[in-house]
Scaffold this active site. Sequence first.
Site, mmCIF file in Angstrom:
data_model
loop_
_atom_site.group_PDB
_atom_site.id
_atom_site.type_symbol
_atom_site.label_atom_id
_atom_site.label_comp_id
_atom_site.label_asym_id
_atom_site.label_seq_id
_atom_site.Cartn_x
_atom_site.Cartn_y
_atom_site.Cartn_z
ATOM 1 N N ALA A 65 1.435 -3.999 2.637
ATOM 2 C CA ALA A 65 0.097 -3.802 2.857
ATOM 3 C C ALA A 65 -0.528 -4.255 1.678
ATOM 4 O O ALA A 65 0.139 -4.596 0.502
ATOM 5 C CB ALA A 65 -0.211 -2.451 3.224
ATOM 6 N N GLY A 108 4.583 -2.908 4.595
ATOM 7 C CA GLY A 108 4.171 -2.945 5.840
ATOM 8 C C GLY A 108 4.689 -4.524 6.290
ATOM 9 O O GLY A 108 4.923 -4.732 7.430
ATOM 10 N N GLU A 111 7.922 -3.354 8.263
ATOM 11 C CA GLU A 111 7.211 -2.694 9.402
ATOM 12 C C GLU A 111 6.801 -3.801 10.383
ATOM 13 O O GLU A 111 7.058 -3.563 11.487
ATOM 14 C CB GLU A 111 6.126 -1.837 8.928
ATOM 15 N N GLU A 131 6.867 2.294 -0.433
ATOM 16 C CA GLU A 131 5.745 3.130 -0.391
ATOM 17 C C GLU A 131 5.784 4.524 -1.258
ATOM 18 O O GLU A 131 4.641 4.599 -2.081
ATOM 19 C CB GLU A 131 5.054 3.430 0.950
HETATM 20 N N1 CAA Z 1 -0.336 -6.282 -2.370
HETATM 21 C C1 CAA Z 1 -1.284 -7.162 -2.962
HETATM 22 N N2 CAA Z 1 -0.876 -8.070 -4.000
HETATM 23 C C2 CAA Z 1 0.580 -7.991 -3.973
HETATM 24 C C3 CAA Z 1 1.485 -7.468 -3.376
HETATM 25 C C4 CAA Z 1 1.120 -6.314 -2.191
HETATM 26 N N3 CAA Z 1 1.730 -5.614 -1.600
HETATM 27 N N4 CAA Z 1 2.761 -7.775 -3.628
HETATM 28 C C5 CAA Z 1 2.637 -8.579 -4.756
HETATM 29 N N5 CAA Z 1 1.392 -8.880 -4.664
HETATM 30 C C6 CAA Z 1 0.918 -9.970 -5.663
HETATM 31 C C7 CAA Z 1 0.914 -9.381 -7.044
HETATM 32 O O1 CAA Z 1 -0.106 -8.512 -7.325
HETATM 33 C C8 CAA Z 1 1.149 -10.819 -7.791
HETATM 34 O O2 CAA Z 1 -0.508 -11.247 -7.974
HETATM 35 P P1 CAA Z 1 -1.152 -11.733 -9.384
HETATM 36 O O3 CAA Z 1 -0.400 -12.810 -9.573
HETATM 37 O O4 CAA Z 1 -2.612 -11.941 -9.256
HETATM 38 O O5 CAA Z 1 -1.056 -10.689 -10.101
HETATM 39 C C9 CAA Z 1 1.506 -11.847 -6.723
HETATM 40 O O6 CAA Z 1 1.428 -11.224 -5.539
HETATM 41 C C10 CAA Z 1 2.949 -11.918 -7.101
HETATM 42 O O7 CAA Z 1 3.578 -10.928 -7.438
HETATM 43 P P2 CAA Z 1 4.589 -10.333 -8.678
HETATM 44 O O8 CAA Z 1 4.224 -11.390 -9.943
HETATM 45 O O9 CAA Z 1 4.688 -8.986 -8.630
HETATM 46 O O10 CAA Z 1 5.902 -10.977 -8.226
HETATM 47 P P3 CAA Z 1 7.310 -10.691 -8.491
HETATM 48 O O11 CAA Z 1 8.416 -11.590 -8.187
HETATM 49 O O12 CAA Z 1 7.288 -10.368 -10.065
HETATM 50 O O13 CAA Z 1 7.637 -9.188 -7.802
HETATM 51 C C11 CAA Z 1 7.591 -7.800 -5.784
HETATM 52 C C12 CAA Z 1 7.753 -9.378 -6.269
HETATM 53 C C13 CAA Z 1 8.700 -7.113 -6.204
HETATM 54 C C14 CAA Z 1 7.607 -7.952 -4.273
HETATM 55 C C15 CAA Z 1 6.223 -7.161 -6.240
HETATM 56 O O14 CAA Z 1 5.265 -7.754 -6.113
HETATM 57 C C16 CAA Z 1 6.112 -5.859 -5.489
HETATM 58 O O15 CAA Z 1 6.617 -4.837 -6.078
HETATM 59 N N6 CAA Z 1 5.042 -5.785 -4.797
HETATM 60 C C17 CAA Z 1 4.702 -4.586 -4.025
HETATM 61 C C18 CAA Z 1 5.710 -4.060 -2.764
HETATM 62 C C19 CAA Z 1 5.049 -2.885 -2.287
HETATM 63 O O16 CAA Z 1 4.845 -1.719 -3.073
HETATM 64 N N7 CAA Z 1 4.895 -2.728 -1.134
HETATM 65 C C20 CAA Z 1 4.472 -1.603 -0.344
HETATM 66 C C21 CAA Z 1 2.974 -1.802 -0.455
HETATM 67 S S1 CAA Z 1 2.280 -0.294 0.733
HETATM 68 C C22 CAA Z 1 2.517 -0.445 2.279
HETATM 69 O O17 CAA Z 1 3.066 -1.670 2.655
HETATM 70 C C23 CAA Z 1 1.659 0.761 3.284
HETATM 71 C C24 CAA Z 1 2.265 0.411 4.718
HETATM 72 O O18 CAA Z 1 3.188 0.816 4.839
HETATM 73 C C25 CAA Z 1 1.187 0.099 5.536
#
Ligand code: CAA
Length: 257
Positions: A65, A108, A111, A131
């Site tokens: 998400a 998500g 999912e 999450e």
């Molecule tokens: N939401 C919004 N932006 C996101 C994102 C997310 N889930 N995942 C990555 N991005 C964005 C980052 O903020 C970054 O943007 P900026 O350059 O503007 O800062 C861009 O995408 C590239 O990401 P990274 O620089 O972090 O890339 P990386 O290769 O270093 O890391 C990653 C990749 C490990 C996937 C890391 O981005 C990460 O941990 N992302 C979040 C994953 C996460 O926690 N997902 C669960 C979300 S909650 C959910 O999904 C709830 C549900 O069940 C409905």
Amino acid sequence: MPRTLAVLATEAGVRLITLQRPEALNALNTELLGELAAELDHAERDPDTRAVVITGSRKAFAAGADIKEMAERDLVGILNDPRVAHWQRIAAFSKPLIAAVNGFCLGGGCELAMHADILIAGEDARFGQPEINLGIMPGAGGTQRLLRAVGKSLAMQMVLTGEAIDARFAQRAGLVSEVTQPEFTVDRAIAIARVIAQKAPLAVRLAKEALLKAQDTDLASGLRFERHAFTVLAGTADRNEGIAAFQAKRRPEFTGQ
Ligand code: CAA
């Protein structure tokens, strides 16, 4: 025209939907989920679409998400979250849905992949429900679909630790049916979709429904449903055509009737 998706109608009744928010690793914001739900509604109504493949980029199927959007929502916003309705429309898609997953498939994103009927993964794919690291839990079916896919122990481990698993592990666990080299993931998913697209549409639809029933009903009810669906198909022109074609040693020409 959707802004967050690319849609391609390939030949042989297969539609390819590519998530396109590269700036956020295809994080699923409200706009993307709404556009995806609308595309699947369209594919549902389109008689020429027999199967859909959904994919992301080489780096990410979807990283979850959209956390930046989530940060703007308070409790009232979450209770009135328009994404819930989008998820319900995605879940209601009745034609075959195949996910071609490369790279991050998290939260998500995982999912969403689990809404697909068949998951094909590139060797570099990583599946996870992180999450818990944000102080929350999966909210789009992750606890329910992951447990059904991989069993209690691994689902608990993934959801409670937030740690991801790689594609081979996901295949051994039953989450993924095939692992490919990443450059062939989409091609392989389309090839499978094309095979399914040639089958009798009513049989495909009812077989999918019966298989999904097995996940949420007891054996006796599931068997009743299967028998009922099997009987319904006995009245179709495509059943007659399939049997006639076998006997005449020719390829069947299914019409969906
Ligand atoms: N939401 C919004 N932006 C996101 C994102 C997310 N889930 N995942 C990555 N991005 C964005 C980052 O903020 C970054 O943007 P900026 O350059 O503007 O800062 C861009 O995408 C590239 O990401 P990274 O620089 O972090 O890339 P990386 O290769 O270093 O890391 C990653 C990749 C490990 C996937 C890391 O981005 C990460 O941990 N992302 C979040 C994953 C996460 O926690 N997902 C669960 C979300 S909650 C959910 O999904 C709830 C549900 O069940 C409905």
